[in-house]
Each structure stands twice: as structure tokens, then as C-alpha cells.
Design an enzyme around this catalytic site. Sequence first.
Site, mmCIF file in Angstrom:
data_model
loop_
_atom_site.group_PDB
_atom_site.id
_atom_site.type_symbol
_atom_site.label_atom_id
_atom_site.label_comp_id
_atom_site.label_asym_id
_atom_site.label_seq_id
_atom_site.Cartn_x
_atom_site.Cartn_y
_atom_site.Cartn_z
ATOM 1 N N SER A 507 0.862 -1.172 0.000
ATOM 2 C CA SER A 507 0.000 0.000 0.000
ATOM 3 C C SER A 507 0.896 1.219 0.000
ATOM 4 O O SER A 507 2.106 1.106 0.213
ATOM 5 C CB SER A 507 -0.881 -0.006 1.248
ATOM 6 N N SER A 509 2.093 2.928 -2.277
ATOM 7 C CA SER A 509 3.139 2.972 -3.310
ATOM 8 C C SER A 509 4.529 2.717 -2.756
ATOM 9 O O SER A 509 5.473 3.461 -3.004
ATOM 10 C CB SER A 509 3.110 4.328 -4.036
ATOM 11 N N THR A 512 7.763 -1.303 -4.634
ATOM 12 C CA THR A 512 8.947 -1.295 -5.498
ATOM 13 C C THR A 512 10.136 -0.657 -4.790
ATOM 14 O O THR A 512 11.246 -1.193 -4.817
ATOM 15 C CB THR A 512 8.633 -0.554 -6.814
ATOM 16 N N VAL A 697 4.324 4.298 -8.951
ATOM 17 C CA VAL A 697 3.357 4.559 -10.018
ATOM 18 C C VAL A 697 1.959 4.081 -9.630
ATOM 19 O O VAL A 697 0.988 4.342 -10.316
ATOM 20 C CB VAL A 697 3.832 3.905 -11.349
ATOM 21 N N GLU A 699 -0.125 4.759 -6.761
ATOM 22 C CA GLU A 699 -1.078 5.732 -6.219
ATOM 23 C C GLU A 699 -1.280 6.959 -7.119
ATOM 24 O O GLU A 699 -2.389 7.484 -7.188
ATOM 25 C CB GLU A 699 -0.618 6.213 -4.826
#
Lengths: 737, 327
Positions: A507, A509, A512, A697, A699
Site C-alpha cells: 500500500s 506505493s 517497489t 506509479v 497511487e
Amino acid sequence: MAQKEFSVVGKATPRIDGFERVTGKAEYTGDVQLPGMLYARVLRSPHPHAKILSIDTSKAEKLPGVKAIVHSFNTQVTWASGGLTQKRMIFNNPVRYVGDAVAAVAATDRYIAEDALELIEVKYEKLPYVLDAAAALKSDAPKIYPKGNLSVGDGRVTAPIREQWGDVEKGFKEADKVFEDTYISKHVNNAQMERRVSVAKWDGAKLTVYASTQGISNARGDIAKALDLPLSRVRVVCKYMGAGFGNKNQAQDYDMMTAVLAKTAGQPVKLEFTREDDFIGMHGRWASEQHYKVGVKKDGTITAVELNAITNMGAYRKQSGDLTGCDFYNIPNYKKVVSPTHTNTVVAANYRAPAYPQSVFGFASMLDQIAFDLGVNPYDMFLKNRVRVSKGKSQFTSNEMEACIVEGAKKIGWQEKWHPAGASKGAKLHGIGMALGGYPFRLGLGAATIRLNPDATAHVIVGVVDIGTGAKSTMAIIAAEALGIPLDQIQLASGDTDVTPYSIGESSSRTTSFTGTAVIAAAEDVRKQIFAVAARELEAKPEELDLKNGIVFLKSNPGQKMPLVKAIRKVESEIIGRATTNPTWPEGFDGKCFAAHFCEVEVDRFTGQVRLTRYVAAHDSGTIINRLTATSQVKGGVVQGIGMAFTEELLIDRPTATPINPNYRDAKVPTHLEVPEIEVLFVDASDPYGPFGGKPVGEPPITASVGTIANAIFNATGKRFKELPITPDKILRAIQV
Amino acid sequence: MKTFENVDVKSVKEAVGLLQKFAGEKKNAAVVGGGSEYLQLMKVRVATPDYIVNLKTIPGLNYIKEDAGGFRIGALTTLAELEEHKGVQEKLLFLSQAAGEAASPQIRNAGTVAGNLCQRPFCWYFRSASHVCLRKGGEICYSVAGDNRYHAIIGGGPSYIVHPSDLAPALVALDAKIKIAGPAGEKTIPLEKFFVTPQVNARRENILGPADIVTEIQVPAPKTGSKGFYYKARERQAWDHAIVSVATVVQSGSGAVRDARVVLGGVAPIPWRVPKAEEFLRGKAIDDAAAQKAAEIALDGARPMKDNVYKIDLAKNLVRQALVASV
């Protein structure tokens, strides 16, 4: 910063689990079937605010097939993620909104469980209630909590939320003109495809929960704490997940209900929410009333912004309730006071970029209107005021907002297509609009293990749950790139707390940048071990070696090489690389990804219907790890914004305090027909702190979409719509043929 | 969903007999064709039948037959089949379009023509198990004090539902007939007479008795010089009922209107035919002014509630557009 040469990163790579997902072979939580498994349903309060005097389950218990019934009189379990500022239980007394859980039943099939709900007799003592946030703040409003309806702070969140820098009074004095206006957004549900479901089973003292969660590690922690179990005795599994958009973070009440029902019944239990349960039993995006005061110079340059707002958090405060849409503009003097407020309505909390799209709608509409009033082209207004310094003080680690604006405008043809608002004539009115968005980019705790197998294939072991973003594929791509072996040699083991290391949760973002960084570090650990072995064989020093495409070679003389598989054979068995990472950037820096969105609309003067004819989304998300899934993320976010702009709003019937459209049909979540081709543009970018230069990328795409559409409707009609959603009836009333 | 028993029937006679038997035993029974609409009511427990009589297993009720007199459409014909029928597309394109405007492709593949005409209201109070409204045997119509943005502006009271069908206004505008089988045998009546206002019965949308079944729809061949339109205003382009819809059939000759039908959907508890507007148009050459006047007449007597005033302008605009396009 120029992009590096990559072999796997940056391409359009199909999901590694795409085949399983689209052919129905993937086992989602709802597909889990266990021997002897019972089915559970939840009874919810029909009253907005009431004390439960008694619960009589005797009739329900007599119904053949009913195995367990739990409620607030026999089950006291804390729901930690259910309330930040209050101790919230899985069953509360008093109940505080229509939909608050009262009891749960497990039975041999779903239908018996539902029938049993009707047989539970609950005596309520009705209490006074309040539905409106503004009304809830009045001194004579019914109190939902002893301290009143303005939510209290607890360290993690504050109330009211205050933020300021510079001196707004000075800023307004410097302004040539000061504008004030109010914008209103409504509660919208996340409306993710997969309804909430949980399966629990006890093996002696060990609990396994097959969850539908955006974070198995935190779900395990929540469940263990709630049920007073050691972490070793709780296993949370989520192999395939059907999305949540922020309403399945951690563990939620239904996970605990399922565990308690399974324990009571002595049999595994599957608890499923109906779609109605899903709309009212968890949470949606907080509604807001935003009052802005904006000072500008004649040319549109912002001198000061003051925001006073109320956000409606419903009956419990699960999240901040903040509004952060001013983040994308350079504001020298800023003051914000946001009051998260309790009402006797469905809870509001995280939904994709929680504090952004409603707030961007308000502030981007405000700036668009100011541009109109000053006779400035909105493009110049947004370009001029784009953010350069974070919160009036910090430098961004990277910032390509300018490129997003310039390239996005070029792509849609802004200069040729823009006309003053209201200038379009005819049966169909043409409009074009834009807005700016983005989302914080952060670094943090990540963990990964990589097992290099004797045949030079690898297992990447991470706690990540792929919530639909393609995170499994992203992790595999990062591992392939970092290890130097082909992508098809990588297997991912994920989503099982008995096996996989910690993950912060999928959650905000973070996946990654947090876990991706750990995957790179774990790969480096593997490479170090390989190079130590290969160095002997290649008669070189380990640091002189490189590994690419499954070949170990001497950097200075690539001809001097050996296949990876040969190097591994020199090791006894397999190579394990592992890493826990928690990087930071220097003081005075801040991270953000950026977006500029543009769209064109056609407004039917006779019906008030709006057709989106074109949509261009330009993003700075640093290096793009997988162009295919990144593009899908942008498209999905825009689609959710389309729903929020045009149709979606959870309606609470005033006389009965009951939600009246809690389903896909009446909530009017958009279909493909509402969505034009969305042209996605990633500007050339790379962040010095992101994994391979990547930034989030997930949110950002929803943030700018609502404001972009609203501004295009203004451009078409010359009428400003200050309240969401912008439905045909509102447009028709404003434009009159 | 409440547990129920499904009974597959092989003939209309068997179905009627069974329904009679269940009614006699005071059992709650319902007939289902495609089931796409009724299932939604069952899932939210607004409908809790003991028995489902499944008509889908009756052979020979799914057909579209064309002869000189027009079309005969079997009750079990799906909306998709009606939409895609070559003869219907050729002669009554707007009827095909009206079928295509309903619901979503998936629902049109399952939903039947008779089922579409017999839909229960999509009023959110009616579809909420916790609101025991007038139509479900309760005391009040919740829309009066509640959120009535989608409710009736005309012909309402004491219940203010709107009829949800897309086919009904188009078929009424075509002077279609409906064939009903029941304990007393078969009868064929004008479709217009099939629907009942809440003043007649606030708990039903049509005249069907507990053991009656729709078996066929008959659509007369279009008259020479006639042109039909179906316009539907909606908030979402698929799977959304009409906020307002209009079906018009205008028969012209020698530059003037010979006969006209104007039927509104989404504004009243039944498909709302407006004879006064039809009368006004007769003998006139339709231009924008005449169309606008007819639209005014069509909405004369509308009494909106607090949230649905916009429907008046919307309906007027649609009538005006449809009429202008008819010549």
C-alpha cells in the site's frame, strides 16, 4: 539523469502470473476450500447509533447447520487497524453507524448462515445521531465519543491537522487579488473486484488465515495481537489477491471474526462479505468540504494559500483524513487546518492516494477558475505555479513535473485545442482541461531472500502480495536485472508468512522502493558469493567479475568467462543471498512522483451527459521497471477518477440513516464505455535513490484525474461545478438549453 | 439468498397449474425466465420465494415470427436475440435499439423480453431489505421524504417508482399487444393496458395474477411513412436504467403528421403515454417549434419532487429531439 542501459528493466513485460490469473487457475482466497469448512455471514446494525441491550441467539442456534455465533457479549477482540484514535472491537457496543457489525454466524452452508442472521434477536436502545460532518461539529450535536465529534489525535494522527509555512497574512498582502471558494467531495467506495473474504483454520494451537490482504506481515501481527498468540503460531497466506485499493491493508475485523468462529466451531470457516457488506462494512474515501483562500499576482503567481476543511471520517477514525492536493504547487505562504470529524455514517479511510484526488479536485478547480478570472491560459497558470520546493523548504530527489506538463500538453494539442471557457457552441460542447498530481516517494524497510539453485535458476522470496499491480513481476524483473540472469529463470515465492520475510504491506506505493531495494541487495549478496567461487576458476579477483544473462565474465575481458551453472556446481548445494534494507536520503530532501493530466470532453446540451473523448496522462515515476504494468496502473487510476468525477457517491438516506446504493449497479462504477483510450506518457526520468532509478506509479494516477475532468467540463460549459460527482442533472440545471 | 426449490416445467399449462397449486397452498412462488432481474432481488432477500418455477425449460417459447401482420415475439426470446434480429432491425430499428440499450451485454444474453416487461422497480428503497416500503406491504413510500432523484415526476402517488423497462415505451409506442396465459385460459390485450399505476395497485406494476404468465408479444407491422425513435438518457453507458427515455412513432404523409405516439420512460410508474401531445401533433408539420410545444404538452401536469426537477427539462429535450428527428 540519463537512464542506464538495462537488459530486463524498462521493457513491456507480461505478468509472470498473467496466465494463471486470466484463465481462472489462480487460487484466490475465495477459491480456498478446506475439508469440513463452514461458511460465515455478518449481522449489521440497522441503526445509526444505538446501545445494544441484549442479543438472543437461542432461535438461531436451533437452526440445523448453525455451528457458531459470536457477538459483543461473548467475544471481546480488538480490531487494531479499525481505529487509530479509539479502541475499536470487532463487535462494538454501542453501534455507531448503519452497518456496524453486531454478530457473525458460521454454518454448514451460506444460506443457513444467512437464515440464522434473521433469527438473532437484538434489543437496541436508539441514541441520537448525526450524519453531516459540519453539523457534527456544532456544540449541540449528538456526541459519538465522550470528547465530541472532532476526532482526537493519538500521536500517529492529529486533530485538527495543521500545516503551515511562510506567513499567509503577508502573502495575501502581497497579492494583487484574493479569491475564496468552497469545494465539496463525497464518500466513494474502493469498489475493488474481489469482495472481502477470509478462511481460518486451527491446527491445535496454530492458526492459519487465508486472507485477502494488502500486507501479510502486518496482518499476522494484527491477528496475533488481537488473539494474544505468539507470531510463530499465526500463519497468514495470500497467494493471489483481487485488489483492495487501500481497504484491505493489514488485518481487518472479518479476519478476526473468522478465526474466532473457527476456534468456537472447531472447524475451518470461510467468511465472505456480500457486495453490500463490502460497501458499508469496511470503508471508502473520506468526503470533504474544502474552503480555500488564494492570493495571486496579476499574472497568476500564487502568493499565499489558506485551506480550512472538514473531512467526514464516519464512525471510526482509521486514517488521517488529510487533504494534500496543494502539494503540487509552489506556495510561498501556506496554512492548512483540516478537521477530521466523526459522524454516524460508513467509515472513511484509505482509498488509493487517500488524501489526494478529492483535494486536487478542489485546488485544481480553484486555480483553473482563478486563471479564467485573470484571463490567463490554465496551461500557463499550472506551469507557472508547479512545485519546485517541497513544503516550502526541501529539495526533491528528482522532479520532472515540468516535462509532464510540457509533454502532456503537446500530446493532447493544448495550444491548438484550448479555447476560453464557455466559447464552444452547438449541441455538443467541447472542453479541454488539465490538473497536476503525484504522490510521495519514500524509502523504507524491505527484506528479501534469493536462493540460487544448482541449475542457475533462482527463487526470489519476498513477503509481497501482488494486489493487482504486477508486484510479483516487478520483483522478478528487479531480481533478473540485479542478478544478471534471464527473467524466465526466476520463480517468485511470496505471500506466506511461514516462508517469506517481512514486507511493509502493499500500500502507499511502497512495494517497489522498499522491497525492490532489498531484492537488489539480496542479489548483490548472491553475486558476491558467486564471484568468490568463479574468481578461482577464472583466475581473477571477485571484484573484477560481472554476471549478465547467466554468464560470469571478466569485466575487462568479457571473453574470459564461464556459465553461471558451472560456477554454482563448485558450491556444495545452493547459494542463499539475503538482505534487509532501510535506506534514507540526506536531511533536507523529499521524494515525490509527479503527473500532469489532460482530457477533452463533449457535453450534450440536451441531456447533460458528458463523454470523455480523449485522455492523456503524463507521469514522472522515475525509471519504469515494467512498461506494461505501469501503463495499466495509470489507466486503472484514471478510470477510478472517472467514476469519482461523474457518478460515484455513497448515498446515505437522511430519514433512515441507511446507505441506499451500496452495490455496483447503483453506485455506478464506470464501465468500459465511460472510458476513452487513455494515452499514457512516462517522461524520461530517473531518481538517484529509487531501485534502478524507479519511483512509485501505483497511487499517483488517480490524483489528478478528477480535477482534470472537472476543469474540462468548465471549459466546455463555462459553469463551475463545485460539488462531486458532476452528474447530468447538475449540468442540465446549470446550462439550460 | 434464502433457500428455495427450483421446479423446471415443460409447458405453459404445467406452469400455470403449479402456480395455482402454490397460490392455493399459500406458498411463495415466482416465475423466472432469464432470472437476471429476479436473482438480484433474491440475493438481497427482498424476494424470498419458496419455489422458483423455471420457464426456461418450456420448449417453443423462444421465437420471433414475422408475417404481413407484423412480428410475434415469444416470451423467452432474449433481449440480445431481439436486438440482433434481421427483420426487426430492418423494419423496426428503434425497437432493436431499445433492446440494445437495456442493461449490459451479459444481461441481454440471459434476460428475456417478457422478463424485461415484468421487471420489478429498481427503486433503491424497494431493493433494500431494510426498507419495508409501500410496494412491499409497508406503510410509506420512502422516496417522498428521502432521496428521490430517480423517482417519478408524473403519475406517481402513493408510490413513486419509475418503470425500469427500455422495451416497454418502445413497444407501447408501436401499439404492441401482450398475450397472457392463466387459469382461465389465454387472453391478448394491448400492452398499454398491461401496466398498472400505483393508484390502482401500489404493490404491483402490471395486471398479472399469481398464476398468470406472459407468453407472447405482438408487434403490428409499421404503417407506411412511419418512423420511430428511442432515446435514453442515463448516467452510465451500460448497465444503467433510463433517467428519462422517450419512444416516439410518427407517421407522416403529405408533409404533415397523420398519427403519432409519444411514450416516456423513467418518469412515471408505468410507461407514460401522452395522448395530448400525440393529438397536438396530428395534422401538423413538425418543426422545432412544434416539437418544443409538443414537449411542453407532454410534461404538462408533471409534479416533481425535491431532487428530480431536472427530469422535466430532460424529458422535454428528449421529446423535442426525437420529434425533430422523426421528419
